[in-house]
Structures are given as structure tokens and as C-alpha cells.
Design a protein around this motif. Structure first.
Motif, PDB file in Angstrom:
ATOM      1  N   LEU A  35       0.827  -1.211   0.000  1.00 12.53           N
ATOM      2  CA  LEU A  35       0.000   0.000   0.000  1.00 12.53           C
ATOM      3  C   LEU A  35       0.860   1.259   0.000  1.00 12.53           C
ATOM      4  CD1 LEU A  35      -2.915  -0.896   2.443  1.00 12.53           C
ATOM      5  CD2 LEU A  35      -2.845  -1.059  -0.038  1.00 12.53           C
ATOM      6  N   ASN A  36       2.095   1.147   0.466  1.00  7.77           N
ATOM      7  CA  ASN A  36       2.998   2.299   0.475  1.00  7.77           C
ATOM      8  C   ASN A  36       3.514   2.624  -0.925  1.00  7.77           C
ATOM      9  OD1 ASN A  36       2.708   2.464   3.233  1.00  7.77           O
ATOM     10  ND2 ASN A  36       4.490   1.211   3.638  1.00  7.77           N
ATOM     11  N   ALA A  37       3.478   1.661  -1.832  1.00  2.95           N
ATOM     12  CA  ALA A  37       4.018   1.855  -3.179  1.00  2.95           C
ATOM     13  C   ALA A  37       2.974   2.368  -4.175  1.00  2.95           C
ATOM     14  CB  ALA A  37       4.604   0.538  -3.678  1.00  2.95           C
ATOM     15  N   ILE A  38       1.775   2.635  -3.722  1.00  2.00           N
ATOM     16  CA  ILE A  38       0.702   3.100  -4.607  1.00  2.00           C
ATOM     17  C   ILE A  38       0.954   4.551  -5.010  1.00  2.00           C
ATOM     18  CG2 ILE A  38      -1.762   3.657  -4.697  1.00  2.00           C
ATOM     19  CD1 ILE A  38      -2.240   1.314  -2.826  1.00  2.00           C
ATOM     20  N   ARG A  39       0.750   4.839  -6.292  1.00  4.17           N
ATOM     21  CA  ARG A  39       0.823   6.226  -6.776  1.00  4.17           C
ATOM     22  C   ARG A  39      -0.538   6.889  -6.542  1.00  4.17           C
ATOM     23  NH1 ARG A  39       3.304   3.217 -10.453  1.00  4.17           N
ATOM     24  NH2 ARG A  39       1.584   3.200 -11.913  1.00  4.17           N
ATOM     25  N   ILE A  40      -0.494   8.077  -5.985  1.00  4.42           N
ATOM     26  CA  ILE A  40      -1.719   8.799  -5.627  1.00  4.42           C
ATOM     27  C   ILE A  40      -1.722  10.146  -6.318  1.00  4.42           C
ATOM     28  CG2 ILE A  40      -3.065   9.776  -3.741  1.00  4.42           C
ATOM     29  CD1 ILE A  40      -1.508   7.830  -1.886  1.00  4.42           C
ATOM     30  N   GLU A  41      -2.836  10.463  -6.957  1.00  9.90           N
ATOM     31  CA  GLU A  41      -3.054  11.787  -7.531  1.00  9.90           C
ATOM     32  C   GLU A  41      -4.389  12.295  -6.987  1.00  9.90           C
ATOM     33  OE1 GLU A  41      -1.149  13.729  -9.491  1.00  9.90           O
ATOM     34  OE2 GLU A  41       0.414  12.196  -9.347  1.00  9.90           O
ATOM     35  N   VAL A  42      -4.440  13.587  -6.667  1.00 11.16           N
ATOM     36  CA  VAL A  42      -5.666  14.191  -6.157  1.00 11.16           C
ATOM     37  C   VAL A  42      -5.954  15.440  -6.971  1.00 11.16           C
ATOM     38  CG1 VAL A  42      -6.814  15.195  -4.155  1.00 11.16           C
ATOM     39  CG2 VAL A  42      -5.204  13.318  -3.834  1.00 11.16           C
ATOM     40  N   ARG A  43      -7.179  15.526  -7.481  1.00 13.31           N
ATOM     41  CA  ARG A  43      -7.631  16.705  -8.232  1.00 13.31           C
ATOM     42  C   ARG A  43      -9.028  17.097  -7.759  1.00 13.31           C
ATOM     43  NH1 ARG A  43      -6.221  13.477 -13.148  1.00 13.31           N
ATOM     44  NH2 ARG A  43      -3.948  13.577 -13.194  1.00 13.31           N
ATOM     45  N   ARG A  44      -9.108  18.212  -7.081  1.00 10.67           N
ATOM     46  CA  ARG A  44     -10.380  18.737  -6.559  1.00 10.67           C
ATOM     47  C   ARG A  44     -11.173  17.677  -5.784  1.00 10.67           C
ATOM     48  NH1 ARG A  44     -10.042  21.037 -11.791  1.00 10.67           N
ATOM     49  NH2 ARG A  44     -11.232  19.296 -12.536  1.00 10.67           N
ATOM     50  N   GLY A  45     -10.487  16.957  -4.929  1.00  5.52           N
ATOM     51  CA  GLY A  45     -11.143  15.967  -4.081  1.00  5.52           C
ATOM     52  C   GLY A  45     -11.343  14.605  -4.728  1.00  5.52           C
ATOM     53  N   GLU A  46     -10.992  14.458  -5.990  1.00  4.37           N
ATOM     54  CA  GLU A  46     -11.062  13.161  -6.669  1.00  4.37           C
ATOM     55  C   GLU A  46      -9.706  12.488  -6.549  1.00  4.37           C
ATOM     56  OE1 GLU A  46     -12.735  12.894 -10.560  1.00  4.37           O
ATOM     57  OE2 GLU A  46     -14.143  14.532 -10.176  1.00  4.37           O
ATOM     58  N   VAL A  47      -9.709  11.253  -6.090  1.00  7.45           N
ATOM     59  CA  VAL A  47      -8.467  10.523  -5.833  1.00  7.45           C
ATOM     60  C   VAL A  47      -8.271   9.478  -6.923  1.00  7.45           C
ATOM     61  CG1 VAL A  47      -7.238   9.068  -4.186  1.00  7.45           C
ATOM     62  CG2 VAL A  47      -8.742  10.882  -3.362  1.00  7.45           C
ATOM     63  N   TYR A  48      -7.071   9.436  -7.474  1.00  9.77           N
ATOM     64  CA  TYR A  48      -6.701   8.460  -8.502  1.00  9.77           C
ATOM     65  C   TYR A  48      -5.615   7.559  -7.916  1.00  9.77           C
ATOM     66  CZ  TYR A  48      -9.145  11.571 -11.691  1.00  9.77           C
ATOM     67  OH  TYR A  48     -10.103  12.337 -12.311  1.00  9.77           O
ATOM     68  N   GLY A  51      -1.020   1.557  -9.549  1.00 12.14           N
ATOM     69  CA  GLY A  51       0.059   0.718  -9.050  1.00 12.14           C
ATOM     70  C   GLY A  51      -0.353  -0.734  -9.024  1.00 12.14           C
ATOM     71  N   THR A  52       0.437  -1.528  -8.336  1.00 12.65           N
ATOM     72  CA  THR A  52       0.205  -2.970  -8.255  1.00 12.65           C
ATOM     73  C   THR A  52       0.153  -3.388  -6.801  1.00 12.65           C
ATOM     74  OG1 THR A  52       1.453  -3.226 -10.303  1.00 12.65           O
ATOM     75  CG2 THR A  52       1.072  -5.208  -9.013  1.00 12.65           C
ATOM     76  N   VAL A  53      -0.834  -4.223  -6.473  1.00 14.93           N
ATOM     77  CA  VAL A  53      -0.953  -4.790  -5.126  1.00 14.93           C
ATOM     78  C   VAL A  53      -0.976  -6.309  -5.226  1.00 14.93           C
ATOM     79  CG1 VAL A  53      -2.090  -2.791  -4.064  1.00 14.93           C
ATOM     80  CG2 VAL A  53      -3.462  -4.513  -5.206  1.00 14.93           C
ATOM     81  N   LYS A  54      -0.806  -6.979  -4.104  1.00 15.11           N
ATOM     82  CA  LYS A  54      -0.673  -8.432  -4.106  1.00 15.11           C
ATOM     83  C   LYS A  54      -1.994  -9.186  -4.104  1.00 15.11           C
ATOM     84  CE  LYS A  54       3.898  -8.570  -2.295  1.00 15.11           C
ATOM     85  NZ  LYS A  54       4.639  -8.930  -3.457  1.00 15.11           N
ATOM     86  N   SER A  55      -3.096  -8.539  -3.715  1.00 15.53           N
ATOM     87  CA  SER A  55      -4.370  -9.260  -3.647  1.00 15.53           C
ATOM     88  C   SER A  55      -5.536  -8.283  -3.814  1.00 15.53           C
ATOM     89  CB  SER A  55      -4.501  -9.992  -2.307  1.00 15.53           C
ATOM     90  OG  SER A  55      -4.593  -9.047  -1.250  1.00 15.53           O
ATOM     91  N   TYR A  56      -6.715  -8.853  -4.066  1.00 17.71           N
ATOM     92  CA  TYR A  56      -7.924  -8.040  -4.153  1.00 17.71           C
ATOM     93  C   TYR A  56      -8.264  -7.440  -2.790  1.00 17.71           C
ATOM     94  CZ  TYR A  56      -8.702  -9.614  -8.875  1.00 17.71           C
ATOM     95  OH  TYR A  56      -8.563  -9.843 -10.212  1.00 17.71           O
ATOM     96  N   PHE A  57      -7.872  -8.123  -1.730  1.00 18.83           N
ATOM     97  CA  PHE A  57      -8.064  -7.597  -0.382  1.00 18.83           C
ATOM     98  C   PHE A  57      -7.321  -6.275  -0.215  1.00 18.83           C
ATOM     99  CE2 PHE A  57      -6.322  -7.273   3.945  1.00 18.83           C
ATOM    100  CZ  PHE A  57      -7.497  -7.097   4.652  1.00 18.83           C
ATOM    101  N   MET A  58      -6.070  -6.214  -0.691  1.00 21.69           N
ATOM    102  CA  MET A  58      -5.280  -4.982  -0.598  1.00 21.69           C
ATOM    103  C   MET A  58      -5.910  -3.859  -1.421  1.00 21.69           C
ATOM    104  SD  MET A  58      -2.695  -5.266   1.309  1.00 21.69           S
ATOM    105  CE  MET A  58      -2.057  -6.631   2.227  1.00 21.69           C
ATOM    106  N   LYS A  59      -6.394  -4.200  -2.588  1.00 22.52           N
ATOM    107  CA  LYS A  59      -7.042  -3.212  -3.445  1.00 22.52           C
ATOM    108  C   LYS A  59      -8.263  -2.625  -2.746  1.00 22.52           C
ATOM    109  CE  LYS A  59      -8.980  -2.638  -8.065  1.00 22.52           C
ATOM    110  NZ  LYS A  59      -9.091  -3.206  -9.392  1.00 22.52           N
ATOM    111  N   GLN A  60      -9.055  -3.477  -2.160  1.00 24.98           N
ATOM    112  CA  GLN A  60     -10.256  -3.040  -1.451  1.00 24.98           C
ATOM    113  C   GLN A  60      -9.892  -2.276  -0.187  1.00 24.98           C
ATOM    114  OE1 GLN A  60     -13.261  -3.320  -2.678  1.00 24.98           O
ATOM    115  NE2 GLN A  60     -14.268  -2.356  -0.961  1.00 24.98           N
TER     116      GLN A  60
END
Length: 126
Positions: A35-48, A51-60
Motif C-alpha cells: 500500500l505504500n508503493a501506490i501512486r496517488i493523484e488528487v484533483r479537486r477531491g477526486e483521488v486516482y 500501481g500494483t498490489v498483491k491481492s484483491y483484499f489490498m485493493k479493497q
């Protein structure tokens, strides 16, 4: 009064940058390295999220933890889940389709009795 050996807290006036830093701290506090390796972009309160995670649990988990922040309006979750092996979902589907197509056919009926084919045998008296 002079402060010695104290780190300065940097204040950013940009709300999107502040939110991005809060999201980063929130994901870091979850305790999962992916979760620390995720790229985060924020534009007017919208979060993008990218990146890659190991499981659907991490994504959720990333999505749920970020939604807890009141400044977040919407999340665009573009995280990709790593697959465990070289076999993809497409291969699994085609393998299942092949197994259905190559199912053995029932043996032809060899019973030559005088009984009609559509009679229920279980109700006959012996």
C-alpha cells in the motif's frame, strides 16, 4: 525561544496536496508495504490510485481506508492485482470450455427388453 533538534512541520496551503499527504499517512498506517508503493493523484477531491498490489483484499483495503477521509469525493481505483502464476483468467476459461466440449458421450442403450422406453420402472411390481 529557540527550538533545538525539533523537526519543522511543513504546512501546505493547497487542499489537494494536503489530502494527498493524509491519504499517504492513512495507507502507511495500515501496515502493508504494497500500500505504500501506490501512486496517488488528487484533483479537486477526486483521488486516482495507480500501481500494483498483491491481492484483491489490498485493493479493497486501500479504497475503504481512503473513503474514511471526509474530503474525498470519489475514488478512481486503477490498482492492478498481481497474479500468482503464469496462467491467466483467459486460459482458465478456455480450459473449462475444452473440458465441456470433450465430455464423453453416454453409451448407446443395449437393453433389448419389450418394455417401452418411457415407462417408469420404479413403480412396477415384481
Amino acid at each position: 525561544m529557540k527550538l533545538q533538534n525539533k523537526s519543522r512541520i511543513q504546512y501546505n496551503s493547497c487542499p489537494d496536496l494536503q489530502l494527498k499527504l493524509r491519504i499517504r499517512r492513512t495507507l502507511h498506517s495500515a501496515g502493508y508495504a504494497s500500500l505504500n508503493a501506490i501512486r496517488i493523484e488528487v484533483r479537486r477531491g477526486e483521488v486516482y490510485l495507480e500501481g500494483t498490489v498483491k491481492s484483491y483484499f489490498m485493493k479493497q483495503m486501500a479504497q475503504v481506508r481512503i473513503l474514511e477521509l471526509k474530503e474525498v469525493r470519489i475514488i478512481h481505483n486503477f490498482l492492478i492485482v498481481e497474479t500468482a502464476g503464469p496462467q491467466t483468467e483467459v486460459n482458465l476459461i478456455t480450459d473449462q470450455a475444452k473440458s465441456v466440449q470433450h465430455r464423453p458421450q453416454p453409451a448407446p442403450r443395449t437393453d433389448r427388453s419389450d418394455r417401452p422406453v418411457n415407462v417408469d420402472v420404479s413403480s412396477e411390481m415384481i
